[in-house]
Design an enzyme around this catalytic site. Structure first.
Site, PDB file in Angstrom:
ATOM      1  N   ARG A  36       0.821  -1.217   0.000  1.00  0.00           N
ATOM      2  CA  ARG A  36       0.000   0.000   0.000  1.00  0.00           C
ATOM      3  C   ARG A  36       0.855   1.268   0.000  1.00  0.00           C
ATOM      4  O   ARG A  36       0.443   2.292  -0.550  1.00  0.00           O
ATOM      5  CB  ARG A  36      -0.936  -0.001   1.204  1.00  0.00           C
ATOM      6  CG  ARG A  36      -2.072  -0.971   0.990  1.00  0.00           C
ATOM      7  CD  ARG A  36      -3.060  -0.944   2.111  1.00  0.00           C
ATOM      8  NE  ARG A  36      -4.283  -1.602   1.682  1.00  0.00           N
ATOM      9  CZ  ARG A  36      -5.165  -2.131   2.515  1.00  0.00           C
ATOM     10  NH1 ARG A  36      -4.977  -2.079   3.829  1.00  0.00           N
ATOM     11  NH2 ARG A  36      -6.247  -2.711   2.049  1.00  0.00           N
ATOM     12  N   LYS A 203     -18.568 -17.255   0.655  1.00  0.00           N
ATOM     13  CA  LYS A 203     -20.005 -17.261   0.946  1.00  0.00           C
ATOM     14  C   LYS A 203     -20.844 -16.474  -0.039  1.00  0.00           C
ATOM     15  O   LYS A 203     -20.466 -15.397  -0.478  1.00  0.00           O
ATOM     16  CB  LYS A 203     -20.228 -16.709   2.355  1.00  0.00           C
ATOM     17  CG  LYS A 203     -19.625 -17.643   3.399  1.00  0.00           C
ATOM     18  CD  LYS A 203     -20.083 -17.446   4.815  1.00  0.00           C
ATOM     19  CE  LYS A 203     -20.225 -16.100   5.328  1.00  0.00           C
ATOM     20  NZ  LYS A 203     -20.091 -15.810   6.696  1.00  0.00           N
ATOM     21  N   GLY A 355      -9.659  -9.042  -1.371  1.00  0.00           N
ATOM     22  CA  GLY A 355      -8.391  -9.227  -0.668  1.00  0.00           C
ATOM     23  C   GLY A 355      -7.764 -10.584  -0.918  1.00  0.00           C
ATOM     24  O   GLY A 355      -6.580 -10.692  -1.252  1.00  0.00           O
ATOM     25  N   GLY A 378     -13.025  -4.415   0.839  1.00  0.00           N
ATOM     26  CA  GLY A 378     -14.436  -4.015   0.976  1.00  0.00           C
ATOM     27  C   GLY A 378     -14.841  -2.972  -0.056  1.00  0.00           C
ATOM     28  O   GLY A 378     -15.935  -3.021  -0.616  1.00  0.00           O
TER      29      GLY A 378
HETATM   30  P1  ADP Z   1     -12.132 -12.175  -1.585  1.00  0.00           P
HETATM   31  O1  ADP Z   1     -11.365 -11.737  -0.364  1.00  0.00           O
HETATM   32  O2  ADP Z   1     -11.248 -12.275  -2.797  1.00  0.00           O
HETATM   33  O3  ADP Z   1     -13.355 -11.339  -1.824  1.00  0.00           O
HETATM   34  P2  ADP Z   1     -13.549 -14.214  -0.111  1.00  0.00           P
HETATM   35  O4  ADP Z   1     -13.130 -13.583   1.147  1.00  0.00           O
HETATM   36  O5  ADP Z   1     -14.978 -14.144  -0.487  1.00  0.00           O
HETATM   37  O6  ADP Z   1     -12.632 -13.668  -1.336  1.00  0.00           O
HETATM   38  O7  ADP Z   1     -13.221 -15.780  -0.086  1.00  0.00           O
HETATM   39  C1  ADP Z   1     -11.924 -16.286   0.091  1.00  0.00           C
HETATM   40  C2  ADP Z   1     -11.964 -17.587   0.831  1.00  0.00           C
HETATM   41  O8  ADP Z   1     -12.851 -18.514   0.221  1.00  0.00           O
HETATM   42  C3  ADP Z   1     -10.620 -18.261   0.858  1.00  0.00           C
HETATM   43  O9  ADP Z   1     -10.142 -18.264   2.174  1.00  0.00           O
HETATM   44  C4  ADP Z   1     -10.886 -19.667   0.356  1.00  0.00           C
HETATM   45  O10 ADP Z   1     -10.219 -20.677   1.077  1.00  0.00           O
HETATM   46  C5  ADP Z   1     -12.384 -19.801   0.534  1.00  0.00           C
HETATM   47  N1  ADP Z   1     -12.954 -20.844  -0.327  1.00  0.00           N
HETATM   48  C6  ADP Z   1     -12.891 -20.932  -1.654  1.00  0.00           C
HETATM   49  N2  ADP Z   1     -13.453 -22.069  -2.090  1.00  0.00           N
HETATM   50  C7  ADP Z   1     -13.888 -22.727  -1.001  1.00  0.00           C
HETATM   51  C8  ADP Z   1     -14.555 -23.978  -0.786  1.00  0.00           C
HETATM   52  N3  ADP Z   1     -14.878 -24.758  -1.793  1.00  0.00           N
HETATM   53  N4  ADP Z   1     -14.847 -24.314   0.479  1.00  0.00           N
HETATM   54  C9  ADP Z   1     -14.518 -23.508   1.503  1.00  0.00           C
HETATM   55  N5  ADP Z   1     -13.897 -22.322   1.378  1.00  0.00           N
HETATM   56  C10 ADP Z   1     -13.583 -21.937   0.136  1.00  0.00           C
HETATM   57 MG    MG Z   2     -11.755 -12.077   1.719  1.00  0.00          MG
END
Ligand code: ADP
Ligand code: MG
Length: 398
Positions: A36, A203, A355, A378
């Protein structure tokens, strides 16, 4: 782009307030990832080179009680910034008062100072993060113009962004904010088509509005990661012990109906019996997940299916890992997709937000092969949702 940027200003002799996002991870007073700070350098160098007098500030962590102050001082960040700029950065260890005002008045053209963590002002009554009007007016009074370069907090209305902006004549975007506006805002507004969006991550509930908005703007939406299993359930498949949000199955059904065939979910998954880096992996068709197994990654057939869809795109937006990429064994889906997108560097606009998604790409060493990796977690999600971000809205129109 309709917003004014730092390029539109003459900075010579001006006191330039610069809100950056130096909310860097620290351990025992040592910065563990300085990305950053590095990302803010072009804006700061420009101000200095043009003979502006830079007054730099940021938040760092959360300040709930006085004991949070010591571990969240920006002093080490100011030191590191000085090293990176190869220039003396005066650190002022307060957020208001005579010491700060004197330091500002002593600045000469091309000088730079940084003051203490803006959230030190949260101790009595959340002044900074509640956008207390007096605080914004006070900080605004220290400068002639305001440069907002903190995308990471652009989704929040704080005294150090919106508050200053409403009390000063000129607010422009720094280079980093400009890039986020151009690539995320610009792409969502007028993408070169086909636009393929890839959504993964843990999720559905975190990403409902992202899915909805991208269903509006994208030509195709590929869904993987943990959130896919709620969709598989909506299609009537058993998902074993996979991540499932039972209360979002109906919503997933609605989204599938709404999508009119735009959503691509894949045909197979990699499963395991336990959530463990060494757990044995199996490949299962999506309608054949055993009751005692959980989906950990997209399967090989799905990788090919996704690859084909992605390669047709002129614009790719990606948010959310496609599997549990933190475990090497279950990182293949995420890695394959990252590699495919990286191969399109010269033929498509490719954007990553989120992230964990950014961390995955950086971990694969592919960070230079994307058009844009958003610096906001976010904030990039809310931008993908199609929301107006207050930290961008407060920037003057051209
Ligand atoms: P970002 O930060 O890029 O927006 P998220 O925070 O929504 O992404 O999700 C990231 C997490 O999702 C990771 O820690 C990853 O391990 C988890 N993840 C991805 N696929 C699965 C899965 N099939 N089951 C459980 N967790 C998962
Ligand atoms: Mg995340």
């Amino acid at each position: 782009m309709a917003k004014k940027t730092i390029r539109d200003l003459s900075l010579k002799g001006k006191k330039v307030l610069v809100r950056v996002d130096f909310n860097v991870p620290m351990k025992d007073g040592v910065i563990t990832d300085e990305n950053r700070i590095v990302q803010a350098l072009p804006t700061l160098r420009h101000i200095i080179d043009e003979g502006g007098r830079a007054i730099v500030f940021s938040h760092l962590g959360r300040i709930k009680e006085p004991s949070d102050q010591e571990k969240n001082t920006l002093q080490p960040v100011a030191t590191r910034l000085g090293e990176l700029l190869e220039k003396n950065v005066t650190f002022v260890p307060v957020t208001r008062g005579k010491a700060l005002e004197d330091a500002v008045n002593q600045l000469k053209d091309g000088d730079i100072l940084m003051f203490e963590n803006t959230r030190f002002e949260d101790l009595d009554g959340k002044k900074e993060s509640k956008n207390n009007p007096e605080l914004g007016a006070y900080w605004a009074s220290l400068g002639d113009v305001f440069v907002n370069d903190a995308f990471g907090t652009a989704h929040r209305e704080h005294a150090s962004n919106v508050g200053i902006s409403s009390n000063i004549g000129t607010t422009v975007a720094g280079f980093l904010l400009e890039k986020e506006i151009r690539f995320i805002g610009g792409t969502l507004e007028a993408p070169e088509r086909p636009l393929v969006a890839i959504l993964g991550g843990a999720k559905v509930s975190d990403k409902i509005n992202v899915i909805k908005n991208l269903l509006n703007v994208a030509d195709k939406v590929l869904i993987g990661g943990g959130m896919a299993y709620t969709f598989f359930k909506a299609l009537g498949y058993d998902v074993g012990t996979s991540l499932l949000e039972a209360d979002k199955v109906d919503l997933a059904k609605e989204l599938l109906d709404l999508a009119g065939g735009k959503i691509l979910l894949g045909t197979d998954v990699v499963t395991a019996k336990t959530f463990d880096p060494d757990s044995e992996k199996n490949i299962r068709p999506v309608d054949g997940i055993p009751a005692d197994e959980m989906g950990m990654d997209i399967g090989p057939e799905t990788r090919e299916l996704f690859k084909k869809a992605i390669l047709e795109a002129k614009t790719v937006i990606w948010n959310g890992p496609l599997g549990v990429f933190e475990f090497e064994r279950f990182a293949e889906g995420t890695k394959t997709i990252a590699t495919v997108i990286a191969s399109m560097k010269s033929t498509a606009t490719t954007i990553i937000g989120g992230g964990d998604s950014a961390a995955a790409v950086i971990g694969f060493g592919l960070e230079d092969d994307f058009t844009h990796i958003s610096t906001g977690g976010g904030a990039s999600l809310e931008y993908f949702e199609g929301k107006t971000l207050p930290g961008i809205q407060c920037v003057d129109e051209r």
